[in-house]
Write a protein that holds these residues in place. Structure first.
Motif, PDB file in Angstrom:
ATOM      1  N   HIS A 114       0.813  -1.211   0.000  1.00  0.00           N
ATOM      2  CA  HIS A 114       0.000   0.000   0.000  1.00  0.00           C
ATOM      3  C   HIS A 114       0.851   1.268   0.000  1.00  0.00           C
ATOM      4  CE1 HIS A 114      -3.731   2.175   0.500  1.00  0.00           C
ATOM      5  NE2 HIS A 114      -3.242   2.819   1.548  1.00  0.00           N
ATOM      6  N   TYR A 115       1.822   1.329   0.888  1.00  0.00           N
ATOM      7  CA  TYR A 115       2.571   2.572   1.061  1.00  0.00           C
ATOM      8  C   TYR A 115       3.840   2.662   0.201  1.00  0.00           C
ATOM      9  CZ  TYR A 115      -0.632   3.649   4.782  1.00  0.00           C
ATOM     10  OH  TYR A 115      -1.782   3.921   5.492  1.00  0.00           O
ATOM     11  N   LEU A 116       4.457   1.536  -0.073  1.00  0.00           N
ATOM     12  CA  LEU A 116       5.692   1.584  -0.852  1.00  0.00           C
ATOM     13  C   LEU A 116       5.452   1.423  -2.351  1.00  0.00           C
ATOM     14  CD1 LEU A 116       8.027  -0.489   1.492  1.00  0.00           C
ATOM     15  CD2 LEU A 116       7.727   2.000   1.390  1.00  0.00           C
ATOM     16  N   LEU A 117       4.384   0.669  -2.716  1.00  0.00           N
ATOM     17  CA  LEU A 117       4.091   0.455  -4.133  1.00  0.00           C
ATOM     18  C   LEU A 117       2.791   1.123  -4.576  1.00  0.00           C
ATOM     19  CD1 LEU A 117       5.150  -3.273  -4.584  1.00  0.00           C
ATOM     20  CD2 LEU A 117       6.488  -1.201  -4.947  1.00  0.00           C
ATOM     21  N   ASP A 118       2.182   1.891  -3.678  1.00  0.00           N
ATOM     22  CA  ASP A 118       0.961   2.648  -3.996  1.00  0.00           C
ATOM     23  C   ASP A 118      -0.161   1.794  -4.562  1.00  0.00           C
ATOM     24  OD1 ASP A 118       2.032   5.089  -3.139  1.00  0.00           O
ATOM     25  OD2 ASP A 118       3.040   5.380  -5.084  1.00  0.00           O
ATOM     26  N   GLN A 119      -0.305   0.579  -4.064  1.00  0.00           N
ATOM     27  CA  GLN A 119      -1.396  -0.276  -4.530  1.00  0.00           C
ATOM     28  C   GLN A 119      -2.661   0.013  -3.724  1.00  0.00           C
ATOM     29  OE1 GLN A 119      -0.650  -4.434  -4.831  1.00  0.00           O
ATOM     30  NE2 GLN A 119       0.964  -4.197  -6.361  1.00  0.00           N
ATOM     31  N   SER A 120      -3.778  -0.117  -4.407  1.00  0.00           N
ATOM     32  CA  SER A 120      -5.060   0.097  -3.740  1.00  0.00           C
ATOM     33  C   SER A 120      -5.384  -1.110  -2.861  1.00  0.00           C
ATOM     34  CB  SER A 120      -6.168   0.278  -4.775  1.00  0.00           C
ATOM     35  OG  SER A 120      -6.406  -0.947  -5.458  1.00  0.00           O
ATOM     36  N   VAL A 121      -6.340  -0.909  -1.963  1.00  0.00           N
ATOM     37  CA  VAL A 121      -6.772  -2.000  -1.089  1.00  0.00           C
ATOM     38  C   VAL A 121      -7.308  -3.154  -1.932  1.00  0.00           C
ATOM     39  CG1 VAL A 121      -8.442  -2.638   0.697  1.00  0.00           C
ATOM     40  CG2 VAL A 121      -7.195  -0.480   0.872  1.00  0.00           C
ATOM     41  N   ALA A 122      -8.070  -2.830  -2.979  1.00  0.00           N
ATOM     42  CA  ALA A 122      -8.638  -3.875  -3.840  1.00  0.00           C
ATOM     43  C   ALA A 122      -7.526  -4.675  -4.528  1.00  0.00           C
ATOM     44  CB  ALA A 122      -9.565  -3.250  -4.876  1.00  0.00           C
ATOM     45  N   VAL A 126      -6.559  -8.748  -4.095  1.00  0.00           N
ATOM     46  CA  VAL A 126      -6.389  -9.716  -5.183  1.00  0.00           C
ATOM     47  C   VAL A 126      -5.030 -10.401  -5.073  1.00  0.00           C
ATOM     48  CG1 VAL A 126      -6.143  -9.945  -7.697  1.00  0.00           C
ATOM     49  CG2 VAL A 126      -7.981  -8.546  -6.745  1.00  0.00           C
ATOM     50  N   GLU A 127      -3.981  -9.612  -4.890  1.00  0.00           N
ATOM     51  CA  GLU A 127      -2.636 -10.180  -4.841  1.00  0.00           C
ATOM     52  C   GLU A 127      -2.446 -11.127  -3.666  1.00  0.00           C
ATOM     53  OE1 GLU A 127       2.010  -8.781  -4.569  1.00  0.00           O
ATOM     54  OE2 GLU A 127       0.592  -7.570  -5.721  1.00  0.00           O
ATOM     55  N   MET A 128      -3.052 -10.781  -2.532  1.00  0.00           N
ATOM     56  CA  MET A 128      -2.862 -11.598  -1.333  1.00  0.00           C
ATOM     57  C   MET A 128      -3.966 -12.637  -1.143  1.00  0.00           C
ATOM     58  SD  MET A 128      -1.279  -8.762   1.305  1.00  0.00           S
ATOM     59  CE  MET A 128      -0.890  -9.987   2.561  1.00  0.00           C
ATOM     60  N   SER A 129      -4.893 -12.695  -2.111  1.00  0.00           N
ATOM     61  CA  SER A 129      -6.008 -13.654  -2.050  1.00  0.00           C
ATOM     62  C   SER A 129      -6.757 -13.543  -0.727  1.00  0.00           C
ATOM     63  CB  SER A 129      -5.511 -15.087  -2.260  1.00  0.00           C
ATOM     64  OG  SER A 129      -4.864 -15.217  -3.496  1.00  0.00           O
ATOM     65  N   ALA A 130      -7.140 -12.329  -0.402  1.00  0.00           N
ATOM     66  CA  ALA A 130      -7.832 -12.064   0.861  1.00  0.00           C
ATOM     67  C   ALA A 130      -8.998 -11.118   0.593  1.00  0.00           C
ATOM     68  CB  ALA A 130      -6.874 -11.438   1.865  1.00  0.00           C
ATOM     69  N   PRO A 131     -10.035 -11.178   1.431  1.00  0.00           N
ATOM     70  CA  PRO A 131     -11.142 -10.234   1.273  1.00  0.00           C
ATOM     71  C   PRO A 131     -10.669  -8.797   1.531  1.00  0.00           C
ATOM     72  CG  PRO A 131     -11.765 -12.067   2.715  1.00  0.00           C
ATOM     73  CD  PRO A 131     -10.297 -12.170   2.474  1.00  0.00           C
ATOM     74  N   VAL A 132     -11.339  -7.839   0.909  1.00  0.00           N
ATOM     75  CA  VAL A 132     -10.993  -6.425   1.046  1.00  0.00           C
ATOM     76  C   VAL A 132     -11.008  -6.001   2.508  1.00  0.00           C
ATOM     77  CG1 VAL A 132     -11.779  -4.080   0.518  1.00  0.00           C
ATOM     78  CG2 VAL A 132     -11.718  -5.808  -1.285  1.00  0.00           C
ATOM     79  N   ASN A 133     -12.017  -6.435   3.254  1.00  0.00           N
ATOM     80  CA  ASN A 133     -12.109  -6.046   4.668  1.00  0.00           C
ATOM     81  C   ASN A 133     -10.940  -6.596   5.491  1.00  0.00           C
ATOM     82  OD1 ASN A 133     -14.362  -4.450   4.394  1.00  0.00           O
ATOM     83  ND2 ASN A 133     -15.787  -6.131   4.802  1.00  0.00           N
ATOM     84  N   THR A 134     -10.447  -7.765   5.115  1.00  0.00           N
ATOM     85  CA  THR A 134      -9.287  -8.319   5.814  1.00  0.00           C
ATOM     86  C   THR A 134      -8.058  -7.452   5.557  1.00  0.00           C
ATOM     87  OG1 THR A 134     -10.185 -10.554   5.628  1.00  0.00           O
ATOM     88  CG2 THR A 134      -7.813 -10.366   6.046  1.00  0.00           C
ATOM     89  N   VAL A 135      -7.889  -7.011   4.315  1.00  0.00           N
ATOM     90  CA  VAL A 135      -6.762  -6.136   3.984  1.00  0.00           C
ATOM     91  C   VAL A 135      -6.878  -4.832   4.768  1.00  0.00           C
ATOM     92  CG1 VAL A 135      -5.650  -4.823   2.138  1.00  0.00           C
ATOM     93  CG2 VAL A 135      -6.408  -7.165   1.712  1.00  0.00           C
ATOM     94  N   LYS A 136      -8.072  -4.273   4.827  1.00  0.00           N
ATOM     95  CA  LYS A 136      -8.275  -3.032   5.600  1.00  0.00           C
ATOM     96  C   LYS A 136      -7.895  -3.259   7.062  1.00  0.00           C
ATOM     97  CE  LYS A 136     -11.974  -1.108   2.759  1.00  0.00           C
ATOM     98  NZ  LYS A 136     -13.409  -0.752   2.723  1.00  0.00           N
ATOM     99  N   SER A 137      -8.255  -4.412   7.590  1.00  0.00           N
ATOM    100  CA  SER A 137      -7.923  -4.746   8.975  1.00  0.00           C
ATOM    101  C   SER A 137      -6.405  -4.854   9.157  1.00  0.00           C
ATOM    102  CB  SER A 137      -8.602  -6.056   9.371  1.00  0.00           C
ATOM    103  OG  SER A 137      -8.200  -6.469  10.646  1.00  0.00           O
TER     104      SER A 137
END
Length: 157
Positions: A114-122, A126-137
Motif C-alpha cells: 500500500h505505502y511503498l508500491l501505492d497499490q489500492s486496497v482492492a 487480489v494479490e494476497m487472495s484475501a477479502p478487502v475487509n481483511t486487507v483493511k484490517s
C-alpha cells in the motif's frame, strides 16, 4: 523422412561436439548448432547439392564461435563501470524497517504494497487472495502497531 531431416539426424551429434569443442560452453554450443541448422534449412535446396554440406555447417559454427569469442574479449577488455555510490540508510529508515519486522507477515506485506508500491486496497486483496475487509484490517492493525512501536522509540531518544 525428408532429406533435411535425415541430414540433421546424421550430422547433429558431430556438429554439437564440434561446437562444444570450439566454445567450451554447452549453452553456446547448442545455440550455435541450432543457428547453423536454421541457416542450412533456409538454403537446403542449394546446400544439399554441395559435395560436403556438413563442412558448410562447421564453417557457420566456426564463424559464430569466432564472433562470440571476439565480443567476449572486447567486453573483458573494457574497464568495469564505476559502481554507483549509494548513501547508507538513515537512522529513521533503519528504525522503520526494524518496526516493520515486528509485524505479522500479512500486515507487513499489506503495508509495503500500500505505502511503498501505492497499490489500492482492492489490488492488495487480489494479490494476497484475501477479502478487502481483511486487507483493511491488516492495514489498520499494522499502522497501529507501527505507531506504538515508533512512539516507544521516540520516547527512548
Amino acid at each position: 523422412m525428408s532429406d533435411f531431416e535425415a541430414f540433421y539426424r546424421g550430422t547433429a551429434p558431430r556438429l554439437m561436439r564440434f561446437a562444444y569443442g570450439l566454445t567450451g560452453g554447452l549453452a553456446e554450443a547448442q545455440d550455435f548448432t541450432q543457428e547453423a541448422y536454421a541457416r542450412a534449412w533456409q538454403r537446403w535446396s542449394a546446400l544439399q547439392k554441395y559435395e560436403n554440406p556438413e563442412a558448410w555447417l562447421r564453417l557457420v559454427v566456426t564463424r559464430l564461435a569466432t564472433d562470440w569469442w571476439r565480443r567476449l574479449r572486447v567486453r573483458r577488455a573494457e574497464p568495469p563501470p564505476e559502481p554507483d555510490v549509494v548513501a547508507p540508510p538513515d537512522e529513521e529508515l533503519m528504525i522503520l524497517v526494524a518496526a516493520l519486522r515486528t509485524l505479522p507477515i500479512d500486515q507487513r506485506k499489506a503495508l509495503a504494497l500500500h505505502y511503498l508500491l501505492d497499490q489500492s486496497v482492492a489490488d492488495i486483496a487480489v494479490e494476497m487472495s484475501a477479502p478487502v475487509n481483511t486487507v483493511k484490517s491488516w492495514l489498520a492493525r499494522g499502522r497501529a502497531s507501527l505507531a506504538a512501536t515508533l512512539g516507544e522509540h521516540s520516547h527512548v531518544n
